[in-house]
Design a protein around this motif. Structure first.
Motif, PDB file in Angstrom:
ATOM      1  N   LEU A 366       0.845  -1.195   0.000  1.00 56.17           N
ATOM      2  CA  LEU A 366       0.000   0.000   0.000  1.00 56.17           C
ATOM      3  C   LEU A 366       0.881   1.245   0.000  1.00 56.17           C
ATOM      4  CD1 LEU A 366      -2.748  -1.115   2.544  1.00 56.17           C
ATOM      5  CD2 LEU A 366      -2.861  -1.114   0.049  1.00 56.17           C
ATOM      6  N   THR A 367       0.584   2.181  -0.889  1.00 51.56           N
ATOM      7  CA  THR A 367       1.462   3.333  -1.107  1.00 51.56           C
ATOM      8  C   THR A 367       0.949   4.604  -0.457  1.00 51.56           C
ATOM      9  OG1 THR A 367       2.183   2.383  -3.204  1.00 51.56           O
ATOM     10  CG2 THR A 367       2.570   4.741  -2.889  1.00 51.56           C
ATOM     11  N   THR A 368      -0.346   4.900  -0.596  1.00 48.10           N
ATOM     12  CA  THR A 368      -0.930   6.133  -0.054  1.00 48.10           C
ATOM     13  C   THR A 368      -2.177   5.817   0.753  1.00 48.10           C
ATOM     14  OG1 THR A 368      -2.424   6.496  -1.926  1.00 48.10           O
ATOM     15  CG2 THR A 368      -0.170   7.379  -2.128  1.00 48.10           C
ATOM     16  N   ILE A 369      -2.617   6.788   1.530  1.00 49.56           N
ATOM     17  CA  ILE A 369      -3.862   6.614   2.278  1.00 49.56           C
ATOM     18  C   ILE A 369      -5.042   6.472   1.329  1.00 49.56           C
ATOM     19  CG2 ILE A 369      -4.238   9.106   2.559  1.00 49.56           C
ATOM     20  CD1 ILE A 369      -5.228   6.183   4.944  1.00 49.56           C
ATOM     21  N   LEU A 370      -4.953   7.084   0.139  1.00 45.89           N
ATOM     22  CA  LEU A 370      -6.040   6.953  -0.824  1.00 45.89           C
ATOM     23  C   LEU A 370      -6.220   5.497  -1.233  1.00 45.89           C
ATOM     24  CD1 LEU A 370      -5.172  10.004  -3.125  1.00 45.89           C
ATOM     25  CD2 LEU A 370      -6.583   9.973  -1.055  1.00 45.89           C
ATOM     26  N   GLU A 371      -5.116   4.828  -1.512  1.00 45.28           N
ATOM     27  CA  GLU A 371      -5.178   3.416  -1.890  1.00 45.28           C
ATOM     28  C   GLU A 371      -5.691   2.573  -0.733  1.00 45.28           C
ATOM     29  OE1 GLU A 371      -2.233  -0.103  -3.625  1.00 45.28           O
ATOM     30  OE2 GLU A 371      -1.375   1.758  -2.814  1.00 45.28           O
ATOM     31  N   LYS A 372      -5.177   2.828   0.464  1.00 44.21           N
ATOM     32  CA  LYS A 372      -5.602   2.054   1.626  1.00 44.21           C
ATOM     33  C   LYS A 372      -7.089   2.253   1.894  1.00 44.21           C
ATOM     34  CE  LYS A 372      -4.435   1.144   6.471  1.00 44.21           C
ATOM     35  NZ  LYS A 372      -3.602   1.527   7.632  1.00 44.21           N
ATOM     36  N   SER A 373      -7.547   3.487   1.784  1.00 44.63           N
ATOM     37  CA  SER A 373      -8.941   3.797   2.082  1.00 44.63           C
ATOM     38  C   SER A 373      -9.897   3.137   1.098  1.00 44.63           C
ATOM     39  CB  SER A 373      -9.160   5.307   2.071  1.00 44.63           C
ATOM     40  OG  SER A 373      -8.459   5.924   3.136  1.00 44.63           O
ATOM     41  N   LEU A 374      -9.532   3.140  -0.175  1.00 46.65           N
ATOM     42  CA  LEU A 374     -10.401   2.526  -1.171  1.00 46.65           C
ATOM     43  C   LEU A 374     -10.576   1.036  -0.888  1.00 46.65           C
ATOM     44  CD1 LEU A 374      -9.018   4.432  -4.246  1.00 46.65           C
ATOM     45  CD2 LEU A 374     -11.390   4.533  -3.454  1.00 46.65           C
ATOM     46  N   GLY A 375      -9.505   0.388  -0.435  1.00 45.58           N
ATOM     47  CA  GLY A 375      -9.613  -1.011  -0.063  1.00 45.58           C
ATOM     48  C   GLY A 375     -10.390  -1.205   1.222  1.00 45.58           C
ATOM     49  N   ALA A 376     -10.164  -0.314   2.192  1.00 44.91           N
ATOM     50  CA  ALA A 376     -10.848  -0.436   3.482  1.00 44.91           C
ATOM     51  C   ALA A 376     -12.348  -0.245   3.342  1.00 44.91           C
ATOM     52  CB  ALA A 376     -10.273   0.580   4.472  1.00 44.91           C
ATOM     53  N   ALA A 377     -12.767   0.678   2.479  1.00 46.98           N
ATOM     54  CA  ALA A 377     -14.192   0.968   2.315  1.00 46.98           C
ATOM     55  C   ALA A 377     -14.952  -0.215   1.735  1.00 46.98           C
ATOM     56  CB  ALA A 377     -14.375   2.197   1.431  1.00 46.98           C
ATOM     57  N   ALA A 378     -14.236  -1.168   1.118  1.00 51.38           N
ATOM     58  CA  ALA A 378     -14.906  -2.331   0.543  1.00 51.38           C
ATOM     59  C   ALA A 378     -15.560  -3.194   1.612  1.00 51.38           C
ATOM     60  CB  ALA A 378     -13.910  -3.155  -0.272  1.00 51.38           C
ATOM     61  N   LYS A 379     -15.135  -3.064   2.875  1.00 50.71           N
ATOM     62  CA  LYS A 379     -15.771  -3.808   3.961  1.00 50.71           C
ATOM     63  C   LYS A 379     -17.239  -3.442   4.115  1.00 50.71           C
ATOM     64  CE  LYS A 379     -13.206  -2.548   7.496  1.00 50.71           C
ATOM     65  NZ  LYS A 379     -12.336  -1.506   6.918  1.00 50.71           N
TER      66      LYS A 379
END
Length: 512
Positions: A366-379
């Motif tokens: 994971l590189t940025t918070i944007l990338e992490k957040s997009l994955g996290a929101a999938a929950k």
């Protein structure tokens, strides 16, 4: 999930990166006409098209950052050539409140799933039956722990098999703080939220006596009257440490036969309030475990149940996907108000939203918070966002809701439990070790290597999504496991004894 021709996944037709599903050597084909130019670790990204300096890097069909230098096809894409772009870490997002709301296809009442839970006198439902010892201040933490340990080690609980144990919830605050304002209010909500959580059948609250967070004041705030299942005491009032421990043990012993009256009975799944967490995330989190959990969340909501997404700092950059699902404009605007609060909070404390991802997240791809957040929101699945709550507020709306919390998992989960969660699902790619008494924590591994390596900690392997298992099938497996755990099946973290030390109320005020 995906038809695999190459050893990397392209998640959306508009993406200009692919995700490696294994460790890739140099000169490995990852797309038509594209070969790796260097080694790329599994979970990390590789460019599949030219990306000019300053252009957007896209994954999930969304912007996850901007190229800080020109990136050629086949190059590894990570911190060395991808950043947030704007100096303040922000870029324009269209919130389009409510534009993507779809009605929920509820399961008919006669066909709804059930579990075996504890129906409390006030109508709430627990999945566990603990006696809790709360502390008003850090100064009473040792006494509270000694009381719990004395009862748990005495052997008396053998006579009460329906009681899961006695657990102390100790913390590092309660004094040296302002007696009013945001910090005090958060602690009060958290304390009473735990006392009222349906996974606790009885509560003893222990204070020192002279602290800022006075037990008597909290009782006045919430209109609390002491009875057989809620009692309070102070070390000073009892005459010191030894006397307080002795008195505390006697009080808990008197609560045992009362707590033991609760017996499991058949309960509709609509009474489940599921907390959603992810920690130690990696490049697979948004591909396997998180979207699979999202499928399970949709199943729970269709049953009439509730799911709580949290970690505001870890939906930053994906909030526009949630506002589109807001059941009303006010719900969406409240979410954005919390985002703005966080931007200000970070600025005031010399931080920035992109301080997250953690080093472990970055090592996992994971590189940025944007990338992490997009994955996290999938929950969060796909159903409407029905409410936005502040930290530790009681969750009253059913369906999918959001609670404002930090991204630090123990603090976030503490807020969710205070809000009323009675079961928790926790996805992890790096291998987070976590438990959450009084609420069972189900651990979902994002990749098969992690599941094999930490099988004593992981409840479900979601890595097989990369091997052909559909998200729908994995979501159904997760949902069935949630029902089993809610009915009493022990999670791996419970079997390991986790959960006694993870109570961590959010401290936002000054320590004085």
């Amino acid at each position: 999930m995906h038809t695999q021709t190459f050893p990397a996944i392209v998640l959306n037709a508009t993406d200009n990166v692919a995700v490696a599903i294994d460790n890739l050597a140099s000169n490995i084909d990852v797309a038509s006409g594209v070969a790796t130019r260097q080694r790329v670790s599994k979970g990390h990204k590789v460019a599949i098209a030219p990306i000019a300096e300053g252009d957007a890097v896209r994954k999930f069909g969304q912007i996850i950052g901007f190229a800080t230098s020109a990136i050629a096809p086949g190059e590894w894409v990570h911190e060395h050539n991808c950043g947030m772009g704007a100096e303040d870490g922000a870029f324009a997002r269209d919130y389009d409140f409510g534009a993507a709301v779809q009605p929920v296809d509820f399961v008919p009442a006669a066909d709804r799933a059930t579990f075996e839970g504890f129906r409390r006198p006030n109508g709430k439902v627990g999945t566990r039956n603990y006696i809790g010892i709360l502390t008003s201040v850090n100064c009473s933490a040792t006494v509270a722990r000694y009381i719990a340990e004395a009862v748990n080690r005495s052997g008396i609980l053998d006579d009460y098999p329906s009681i899961d144990g006695v657990v102390s919830f100790v913390h590092g605050t309660g004094c040296g703080m302002s007696g009013k304002g945001e910090g005090f209010d958060i602690l009060a909500r958290t304390q009473w939220g735990y006392a009222a959580n349906p996974n606790l059948s009885a509560v003893l609250m222990v204070g020192l006596g002279c602290e800022v967070f006075q037990i008597g004041r909290m009782k006045q705030m919430y209109g609390i009257a002491e009875d057989d299942t809620f009692q309070t005491m102070t070390i000073q009032g009892e005459g010191g440490t030894r006397k307080a421990i002795e008195q505390g043990v006697e009080r808990v012993k008197a609560m045992l036969p009362i707590a033991a009256r609760a017996q499991r009975e058949t309960i509709p799944a609509s009474e489940l309030i599921l907390a959603l967490q992810c920690g130690g995330s990696d490049g697979y989190s948004g591909i396997t475990a998180n979207p699979a959990l999202g499928v399970a969340v949709d199943m729970l909501v269709r049953q009439g149940g509730t799911a709580i997404l949290s970690e505001t700092s870890e939906i930053y950059g994906a909030e526009h996907l949630l506002t589109r699902r807001a059941a009303g404009r006010g719900v969406g605007e409240k979410l954005i108000e919390r985002i703005r609060w966080w931007e200000d909070y970070c600025a005031r404390n010399g931080g920035e939203m992109n301080n997250n991802p953690s080093p472990g997240n970055k090592a996992g791809g994971l590189t940025t918070i944007l990338e992490k957040s997009l994955g996290a929101a999938a929950k969060a699945g796909t159903t409407p966002l029905n409410a936005v709550y502040e930290y530790a507020e009681p969750v009253r709306e059913r369906g999918f809701v959001f609670m404002d919390t930090p991204g630090f998992d123990p603090v976030s989960a503490t807020g969710q439990v205070a809000g009323g969660a009675n079961v928790l699902c926790f996805t992890t790619g790096r291998g987070s070790a976590f438990g959450c008494k009084p609420v069972p924590s189900i651990k979902l591994a994002t990749n098969s290597d992690l599941y094999a390596r930490m099988t004593d900690d992981m409840d479900i392997n979601c890595g097989d999504v990369l091997e052909g298992v559909t998200l729908e099938a994995k979501g159904a497996e997760i949902f069935a496991h949630i029902l089993d755990v809610a009915s009493g099946r022990k999670t791996k973290s419970e079997l390991l004894g986790y959960g006694d030390s993870e109570f961590a109320p959010w401290q936002v005020g000054a320590v004085m």
